[in-house]
Design an enzyme around this catalytic site. Sequence first.
Site, PDB file in Angstrom:
ATOM      1  N   GLU A 133       6.419   4.713  -8.892  1.00  0.00           N
ATOM      2  CA  GLU A 133       7.216   4.618  -7.674  1.00  0.00           C
ATOM      3  C   GLU A 133       7.606   3.176  -7.368  1.00  0.00           C
ATOM      4  O   GLU A 133       8.727   2.908  -6.917  1.00  0.00           O
ATOM      5  CB  GLU A 133       6.413   5.190  -6.504  1.00  0.00           C
ATOM      6  CG  GLU A 133       7.092   5.091  -5.156  1.00  0.00           C
ATOM      7  CD  GLU A 133       6.194   5.485  -4.006  1.00  0.00           C
ATOM      8  OE1 GLU A 133       6.663   5.432  -2.850  1.00  0.00           O
ATOM      9  OE2 GLU A 133       5.026   5.853  -4.239  1.00  0.00           O
ATOM     10  N   HIS A 162       5.270  -0.387  -1.991  1.00  0.00           N
ATOM     11  CA  HIS A 162       4.242  -0.682  -2.978  1.00  0.00           C
ATOM     12  C   HIS A 162       4.629  -1.916  -3.812  1.00  0.00           C
ATOM     13  O   HIS A 162       5.563  -2.632  -3.483  1.00  0.00           O
ATOM     14  CB  HIS A 162       3.941   0.542  -3.841  1.00  0.00           C
ATOM     15  CG  HIS A 162       3.727   1.782  -3.016  1.00  0.00           C
ATOM     16  ND1 HIS A 162       2.602   1.973  -2.246  1.00  0.00           N
ATOM     17  CD2 HIS A 162       4.531   2.850  -2.779  1.00  0.00           C
ATOM     18  CE1 HIS A 162       2.704   3.133  -1.603  1.00  0.00           C
ATOM     19  NE2 HIS A 162       3.863   3.680  -1.897  1.00  0.00           N
ATOM     20  N   GLU A 179      11.894   8.786   2.015  1.00  0.00           N
ATOM     21  CA  GLU A 179      11.319   9.353   0.802  1.00  0.00           C
ATOM     22  C   GLU A 179      12.483   9.980   0.057  1.00  0.00           C
ATOM     23  O   GLU A 179      13.017  11.008   0.456  1.00  0.00           O
ATOM     24  CB  GLU A 179      10.279  10.425   1.161  1.00  0.00           C
ATOM     25  CG  GLU A 179       9.077   9.911   1.925  1.00  0.00           C
ATOM     26  CD  GLU A 179       8.019   9.288   1.032  1.00  0.00           C
ATOM     27  OE1 GLU A 179       8.274   9.134  -0.181  1.00  0.00           O
ATOM     28  OE2 GLU A 179       6.957   8.948   1.554  1.00  0.00           O
ATOM     29  N   HIS A 210      10.832   4.631  -0.449  1.00  0.00           N
ATOM     30  CA  HIS A 210       9.719   5.280  -1.144  1.00  0.00           C
ATOM     31  C   HIS A 210      10.208   6.498  -1.909  1.00  0.00           C
ATOM     32  O   HIS A 210      11.361   6.916  -1.790  1.00  0.00           O
ATOM     33  CB  HIS A 210       8.659   5.731  -0.137  1.00  0.00           C
ATOM     34  CG  HIS A 210       7.912   4.611   0.502  1.00  0.00           C
ATOM     35  ND1 HIS A 210       6.761   4.091  -0.027  1.00  0.00           N
ATOM     36  CD2 HIS A 210       8.157   3.912   1.637  1.00  0.00           C
ATOM     37  CE1 HIS A 210       6.316   3.111   0.745  1.00  0.00           C
ATOM     38  NE2 HIS A 210       7.155   2.982   1.760  1.00  0.00           N
TER      39      HIS A 210
END
Length: 326
Positions: free
Chosen positions: A153, A116, A290, A208
Site C-alpha cells: 500500500e 504509511h 480508501e 490509502h
Amino acid sequence: MSYTGPDFEPPQPHRSRLRRPLTVAVAALVPGALLGWGVYAAVGGPDDGAGSGADRAGAVPTSATPSASASATPGEADGKEPAGSSPAPTSKKPSASRPAASGPLKGKVVVIDPGHNPANFQHASEINRKVNVGTHWKECDTTGTATNAGWPEAKFTLDVAHRLRDLLEKQGATVKLTQDGDRSYGPCVDERARIGNEAKADAAISIHADGSGAGNRGFHVIMPGPVHEGAADTRAIVAPSAELGKRVAGNFVRVTGSAPSNYLGDGTGLVTRTDLGGLNLSTVPKVFIECGNMRDGTDAALLTSGSWRQKAAEGMSEGIVSFLRG
C-alpha cells in the site's frame, strides 16, 4: 490501509445518519456519475451484495514484513505492475512543493498525506510506540496492507500522491507532502495532522487503500465527525471536510468509474469516523480516501494499473479543485 493498526480499527457496521443527504449530494454534484457506475457494474463492476463491514482477515498486521516482491519497484508494462509526540529523531521536514504555477488555485495550499511509509516494516519498535492523538493513545503508524502478490500500500499511496501533486500544481496550488519516501519511517499519525495544520492548508487529503476481505470492493472517503476532547477539536472542520469529502467522492466516481464501497458507507462512498488521529487532530479541512481493497483481486487489478492510478489522481484533483473554487 489495513484497519489493523493505529489509526484504523474496524468500525462497527451502522447506518450512517448522513446517508440520505450525502447520497443526494453526490448525485447532485456529478450528474450522470452514478449512472456511469451502473453501466460499469453491469459489465463487470463491483458486487452489489452487502459486505461484512468488519472483515479484515486479509489485512497485513503491523509486524508483518513485506515479501521480496514488495520491496521491488514495479514496472509499467502496458500500464500494469507485476502481480508521545512526534517527530521521531530521524524525522525530516515535510517535502516542500515546487514553485507554484499561475492558475485558478494560485495562493491555495494543499497537503497530501501518502499513507504509511515503504520502510515502516524495518522500524517495528518505532512505529509501534504510542503517540497522543487527542482523545487517546495509538501506535505511531503501521506498515499498511498489500496485494496478495505482495505490492505494498505504501508504494501505491506515494505513486498516487505524486500524480495528484502534479495535477494540483498545474492548477497553481502550493502542494506539500507529509512524506516523500525521504525518511526512514513514518511520520507518526499525530505529526501527519500537524504538518497540515502548520501549513495552514486550505485542504488536506490522506491517500490509502484498504486491506479488507476478498469480495469487499470499491472506494470510500472518510470524513471527521465532531470531536471535542483532550487535544482534539474537530468542530470547526466537520462541515468543510464533509463538503470536501462529497466533492472528492463524486468526482472519483465520475473519473474512475469505480463504485462506492459495497461494505462501508451504505452505498454512498462516504463514512464518518471519530477515532482517527489524523482527522481528530486536524485543524484544517481534511479527508481520507480508501481507493479500493488491495486484498480483492478485481480491485487489486485496478490499483496496480498505472493508467487507473492516474484516473484516481484526476478524480481526487477535480474534487479538491471544485472544493477550493467553491
